[in-house]
Enzyme design. Structure first.
Site, short mmCIF file in Angstrom:
data_model
loop_
_atom_site.label_atom_id
_atom_site.label_comp_id
_atom_site.label_asym_id
_atom_site.label_seq_id
_atom_site.Cartn_x
_atom_site.Cartn_y
_atom_site.Cartn_z
CE1 TYR A 142 60.57 -61.11 51.18
CE2 TYR A 142 59.79 -62.03 53.24
CZ TYR A 142 60.83 -61.56 52.46
OH TYR A 142 62.11 -61.53 52.94
CG ASP A 237 56.21 -54.15 48.82
OD1 ASP A 237 56.53 -54.98 49.71
OD2 ASP A 237 56.98 -53.82 47.90
CE LYS A 265 62.05 -58.27 44.46
NZ LYS A 265 62.87 -59.43 44.72
P1 KE4 Z 1 64.64 -57.31 49.50
O1 KE4 Z 1 64.89 -56.86 50.93
O2 KE4 Z 1 64.81 -58.81 49.35
O3 KE4 Z 1 65.40 -56.51 48.45
O4 KE4 Z 1 63.10 -56.98 49.16
C1 KE4 Z 1 62.09 -57.49 50.02
C2 KE4 Z 1 60.78 -57.51 49.27
C3 KE4 Z 1 59.84 -56.54 49.55
N1 KE4 Z 1 58.65 -56.51 48.91
C4 KE4 Z 1 58.36 -57.43 47.95
C5 KE4 Z 1 57.03 -57.37 47.25
C6 KE4 Z 1 59.29 -58.45 47.63
O5 KE4 Z 1 58.97 -59.37 46.69
C7 KE4 Z 1 60.53 -58.49 48.29
C8 KE4 Z 1 61.57 -59.57 48.02
N2 KE4 Z 1 61.21 -60.55 47.06
C9 KE4 Z 1 61.83 -61.86 47.24
C10 KE4 Z 1 61.31 -62.74 46.09
N3 KE4 Z 1 60.02 -63.27 46.37
C11 KE4 Z 1 63.31 -61.80 47.30
C12 KE4 Z 1 64.03 -63.10 47.06
C13 KE4 Z 1 64.79 -63.55 48.28
O6 KE4 Z 1 64.26 -63.39 49.40
O7 KE4 Z 1 65.91 -64.07 48.09
#
Ligand code: KE4
Length: 424
Positions: A142, A237, A265
């Site tokens: 993801y 990533d 994060k």
């Molecule tokens: P954000 O746009 O949510 O800050 O980051 C996206 C993203 C990009 N790359 C990786 C490897 C990620 O894990 C994420 C976001 N992680 C999820 C948790 N699995 C965010 C939690 C959510 O969607 O509320």
């Protein structure tokens, strides 16, 4: 009705699904989501006053736990000077210098406001630099919700059993190719079949959005050499793994030099921050130094930079922090694995550093389709039991457990006792 349930009812009247991010709705476990009021250390409290040991930590940012004094102090100071100027500030320079110092592959870095924005921008940089359009991603990984990445994505997309997303025109994903994680031959096939057209391969160096899936020996090295052979860029990533596996993230842990890296994060200390960076010749393509446009009103926001700088500085200066955290986490996951094995509970426990995941399948889990074999009903029973015991886990089989430097041995032991009471 509990206060959380009352709030959830209200929320559903004015927010899609009652939440601002799908996984928070607890949809896949069918339990009313807890509305959280505050956190301190490894604990959080909900609106009904119930206390939990927190293994989500805001999905990764809270590696120091909630309310670390250095972070709070830095934020309190920053807010007094002003919340946002839309102008260059000293802290943005300090943040960029620190990231470049800690992550050798980063020569230039741009701050943005989320991991999604970091990935979207890194893909655009890769396409702008190479003049090629196609991107290879991996099923189960993801990379945020930018259109081009919503193909066989992990995290909430996988949790909801969606192939992708409605509302994404075919034109946005026609250049997205999906490979099997840990399968170098499959990557080579895709590169060969699309020779000269692949701008980049983007990968979570440790998969953490289909549950936790580790790279097999040689996988990341193989991606590096395949990208060199086919003149595609390698994008790590590291939104989750960055500054979690160690100060240089997964690329430091595995000794691989990607061309671009995305962060999020932890670098925000809990505030909305993302970043992307890498080789100077690529990043110089980004406006205003180059023709690839990318911008953001709140990028490098002074309060967010203060929080992120404070957190990264603690991680850098507390020399034994990662050693202690990773050792405590290793002991925890090893003991957790033993408890499940001794109880005869079919499972596969994947873990690295302070990241881990219990799959309710006999395993092994090395890719997306392995993860999909998990008994999600059994996971749901596990989740519900642990929540009842005051242990706050990710409400999905396809997410990770996050330990922090604030998790006490007493709380880790209490968590293991709760697992014992589940498997009997
Ligand atoms: P954000 O746009 O949510 O800050 O980051 C996206 C993203 C990009 N790359 C990786 C490897 C990620 O894990 C994420 C976001 N992680 C999820 C948790 N699995 C965010 C939690 C959510 O969607 O509320």
């Amino acid at each position: 009705m509990s206060v959380s349930e009352t709030l959830f009812d209200r929320a559903k009247k004015c927010i899609p699904g009652g939440v601002n991010s799908p996984v928070r709705a607890f949809g896949s476990v069918g339990i009313a989501p807890r509305f959280i009021t505050r956190g301190a250390g490894d604990r959080i409290w909900d609106e009904d006053g119930k206390e939990y040991i927190d293994y989500i930590g805001s999905w990764g940012p809270m590696i120091l736990g909630h309310g670390h004094p250095a972070v709070l102090e830095a934020v309190e100071k920053a807010v007094r000077d002003g919340l946002s100027f839309g102008a260059a500030t000293r802290r943005e320079v300090e943040m960029a210098e620190l990231i470049c110092e800690l992550v050798p592959s980063i020569e230039l870095v741009r701050m943005v406001n989320s991991g999604t924005e970091a990935v979207m921008s890194a893909l655009r940089a890769a396409r702008g630099f190479t003049g090629k359009d196609k991107i290879i991603k991996f099923a189960g990984c993801y990379h945020g919700h930018t259109d081009a990445m919503l193909v066989k994505a992990g995290s909430g997309v996988m949790t909801q059993g969606l192939p992708g997303s409605a509302g994404v025109p075919a034109g946005c994903t026609k250049d997205t190719l999906t490979a099997v994680y840990n399968d170098l031959e499959n990557v080579r096939e895709l590169l060969e079949a699309n020779k000269g057209e692949v701008a980049a391969v983007i990968v979570e160096p440790v998969g953490a959005n289909m549950g936790v899936v580790l790279p097999e020996n040689g996988f990341l090295e193989g991606l590096r050499s395949l990208c060199d052979e086919y003149e595609a860029l390698l994008i790590f990533d590291e939104v989750i793994t960055g500054f979690r596996l160690g100060l240089s993230g997964a690329q430091g842990y595995y000794g691989i030099r990607p061309d671009l890296t995305t962060f999020g994060k932890i670098i925000g200390g809990g505030m909305p921050v993302g970043a992307y960076g890498g080789r100077k010749e690529i990043m110089e393509m980004i406006a205003p130094s180059g023709p690839v446009y990318q911008a953001g009103t709140l990028s490098g926001n002074p309060v967010a930079m203060a929080a992120g700088l404070a957190q990264l500085t603690v991680l850098k200066e507390e020399k034994t922090l990662f050693t202690k955290l990773n050792a405590a986490a290793d002991r925890f996951f090893t003991e957790l694995d033993k408890i499940l094995t001794d109880a005869g509970q079919p499972h596969c426990l994947n873990h690295i550093g302070s990241l881990g995941c219990v799959f309710f399948t006999g395993g092994p889990v090395k890719n997306y389709s392995d993860a999909q074999k998990s008994d999600t009903a059994r996971f749901t029973a596990y989740f519900a039991h642990m929540l009842e015991q005051g242990i706050y886990l990710a409400p999905s089989q396809f997410e990770a457990m996050f330990l922090s430097a604030a998790h006490t041995q007493e709380d880790l032991d209490r968590t293991l006792e709760a697992v014992k009471s589940f498997v009997g």
